[in-house]
Design an enzyme around this catalytic site. Sequence first.
Site, PDB file in Angstrom:
ATOM      1  N   TYR A   1       6.315 -39.546  58.448  1.00  0.00           N
ATOM      2  CA  TYR A   1       6.727 -38.139  58.353  1.00  0.00           C
ATOM      3  C   TYR A   1       6.961 -37.750  56.890  1.00  0.00           C
ATOM      4  O   TYR A   1       6.441 -36.739  56.418  1.00  0.00           O
ATOM      5  CB  TYR A   1       7.994 -37.924  59.184  1.00  0.00           C
ATOM      6  CG  TYR A   1       8.562 -36.516  59.132  1.00  0.00           C
ATOM      7  CD1 TYR A   1       8.077 -35.511  59.983  1.00  0.00           C
ATOM      8  CD2 TYR A   1       9.598 -36.185  58.262  1.00  0.00           C
ATOM      9  CE1 TYR A   1       8.608 -34.228  59.946  1.00  0.00           C
ATOM     10  CE2 TYR A   1      10.135 -34.907  58.222  1.00  0.00           C
ATOM     11  CZ  TYR A   1       9.641 -33.935  59.065  1.00  0.00           C
ATOM     12  OH  TYR A   1      10.172 -32.653  59.027  1.00  0.00           O
TER      13      TYR A   1
HETATM   14  N1  LIG Z   1      14.671 -28.650  61.748  1.00  0.00           N
HETATM   15  C1  LIG Z   1      14.832 -29.189  60.566  1.00  0.00           C
HETATM   16  O1  LIG Z   1      15.949 -29.600  60.196  1.00  0.00           O
HETATM   17  C2  LIG Z   1      13.684 -29.322  59.609  1.00  0.00           C
HETATM   18  C3  LIG Z   1      13.953 -29.890  58.348  1.00  0.00           C
HETATM   19  C4  LIG Z   1      12.921 -30.020  57.440  1.00  0.00           C
HETATM   20  C5  LIG Z   1      11.647 -29.562  57.758  1.00  0.00           C
HETATM   21  N2  LIG Z   1      11.415 -29.013  58.988  1.00  0.00           N
HETATM   22  C6  LIG Z   1      10.042 -28.570  59.242  1.00  0.00           C
HETATM   23  O2  LIG Z   1      10.053 -27.295  59.844  1.00  0.00           O
HETATM   24  C7  LIG Z   1       8.959 -27.178  60.758  1.00  0.00           C
HETATM   25  C8  LIG Z   1       9.465 -26.810  62.135  1.00  0.00           C
HETATM   26  O3  LIG Z   1      10.338 -27.853  62.568  1.00  0.00           O
HETATM   27  P1  LIG Z   1      11.297 -27.676  63.814  1.00  0.00           P
HETATM   28  O4  LIG Z   1      12.545 -28.403  63.476  1.00  0.00           O
HETATM   29  O5  LIG Z   1      11.361 -26.265  64.256  1.00  0.00           O
HETATM   30  O6  LIG Z   1      10.503 -28.544  64.903  1.00  0.00           O
HETATM   31  P2  LIG Z   1      10.596 -28.486  66.519  1.00  0.00           P
HETATM   32  O7  LIG Z   1      10.259 -29.859  66.969  1.00  0.00           O
HETATM   33  O8  LIG Z   1      11.891 -27.904  66.952  1.00  0.00           O
HETATM   34  O9  LIG Z   1       9.426 -27.477  66.899  1.00  0.00           O
HETATM   35  C9  LIG Z   1       8.096 -27.804  66.593  1.00  0.00           C
HETATM   36  C10 LIG Z   1       7.150 -26.889  67.337  1.00  0.00           C
HETATM   37  O10 LIG Z   1       5.819 -27.405  67.114  1.00  0.00           O
HETATM   38  C11 LIG Z   1       5.188 -27.607  68.363  1.00  0.00           C
HETATM   39  N3  LIG Z   1       4.282 -28.758  68.290  1.00  0.00           N
HETATM   40  C12 LIG Z   1       4.614 -30.060  68.085  1.00  0.00           C
HETATM   41  N4  LIG Z   1       3.519 -30.834  68.141  1.00  0.00           N
HETATM   42  C13 LIG Z   1       2.459 -30.016  68.377  1.00  0.00           C
HETATM   43  C14 LIG Z   1       1.070 -30.222  68.544  1.00  0.00           C
HETATM   44  N5  LIG Z   1       0.527 -31.437  68.495  1.00  0.00           N
HETATM   45  N6  LIG Z   1       0.281 -29.149  68.769  1.00  0.00           N
HETATM   46  C15 LIG Z   1       0.820 -27.910  68.848  1.00  0.00           C
HETATM   47  N7  LIG Z   1       2.128 -27.652  68.706  1.00  0.00           N
HETATM   48  C16 LIG Z   1       2.950 -28.695  68.468  1.00  0.00           C
HETATM   49  C17 LIG Z   1       6.312 -27.854  69.357  1.00  0.00           C
HETATM   50  O11 LIG Z   1       5.907 -27.592  70.697  1.00  0.00           O
HETATM   51  C18 LIG Z   1       7.386 -26.890  68.845  1.00  0.00           C
HETATM   52  O12 LIG Z   1       7.224 -25.594  69.385  1.00  0.00           O
HETATM   53  C19 LIG Z   1       8.251 -28.529  60.720  1.00  0.00           C
HETATM   54  O13 LIG Z   1       7.159 -28.468  59.831  1.00  0.00           O
HETATM   55  C20 LIG Z   1       9.308 -29.483  60.219  1.00  0.00           C
HETATM   56  O14 LIG Z   1       8.760 -30.616  59.587  1.00  0.00           O
HETATM   57  C21 LIG Z   1      12.388 -28.905  59.913  1.00  0.00           C
END
Ligand SMILES: NC(=O)c1ccc[n+]([C@@H]2O[C@H](COP(=O)([O-])OP(=O)(O)OC[C@H]3O[C@@H](n4cnc5c(N)ncnc54)[C@H](O)[C@@H]3O)[C@@H](O)[C@H]2O)c1
Length: 249
Positions: A156
Amino acid sequence: MAAIYSDLAGAVVIVTGGAGGIGEAITRAFIAQGARVGVLDIDAARGAKLETEFGDSLLFVPCDLTDIPALKAAVQTVRDRFGPIGVLINNAAHDERHATLEVTEAYWDGRIAVNLKHQFFAAQAVLPDMQAAGKGAIVNLGSTSWVIGQGGMAAYTASKSAVLGLTRSLARDFGEFGIRVNAVAPGWIMTERQLELWVTPESEKEIYERQCLKRRLVPDDIARVIVFMASDEAGAITNQHYIVDGGWN
Ligand SMILES: NC(=O)c1ccc[n+]([C@@H]2O[C@H](COP(=O)([O-])OP(=O)(O)OC[C@H]3O[C@@H](n4cnc5c(N)ncnc54)[C@H](O)[C@@H]3O)[C@@H](O)[C@H]2O)c1
């Protein structure tokens, strides 16, 4: 009340992973701007619910983004409905933890596919629309996990640091067409998934110790920055990695 950017009214936007977590907040934020949003997500139930809520402004295309032909077809489906794509938000990812000594080659490839590869191919699929229009905005979601040196998720963090290189190469190659490409790197954002899986009283204590801002960050904190980055208000901003972490770093 969030800011309204008049140039985003009627804009055609794709949000990958736009049915849940931060992506859902991004989807809602663009809808509030009057944009037409194509949501590409593997979660059919959540996507269908959003489509019902927003009617003609939102098209949900169920899609596993690790399947590149399916991703390209999904982009075309959005184009057929709403017209050329003006804004791409490469948001989808999956932050599954993994012990380095147990990672197989297939598992590694799967992590890169869900966290990095689709960002490149989604961009490749929409760039010709933006070239033809002489403008466009792509925002790639990174993460501060690699910046702070987080362990337990090497595939990741490798993907998320690569998002920065991808962003800067695309910004360089397509700036001459008026296309801006930026990365937004969230800190720790309290999505449903984070609250269910990782947030404990101890880790919450760390948030309050490490962040300058002594509050939980929420998906809307990221969505507001992304909408700004996509708007003409950010018209001179490209090639950047913008951290939104409440001052953790
Ligand atoms: N939440 C955090 O603290 C955090 C921190 C740093 C970075 N991020 C980044 O922010 C972005 C969103 O993260 P999040 O926390 O909302 O994630 P999440 O897991 O809550 O949501 C991810 C979304 O992507 C979809 N998804 C996952 N795999 C998929 C696939 N193969 N095909 C299609 N859709 C798919 C899921 O169904 C979901 O709707 C990501 O790029 C993550 O790396 C999040």
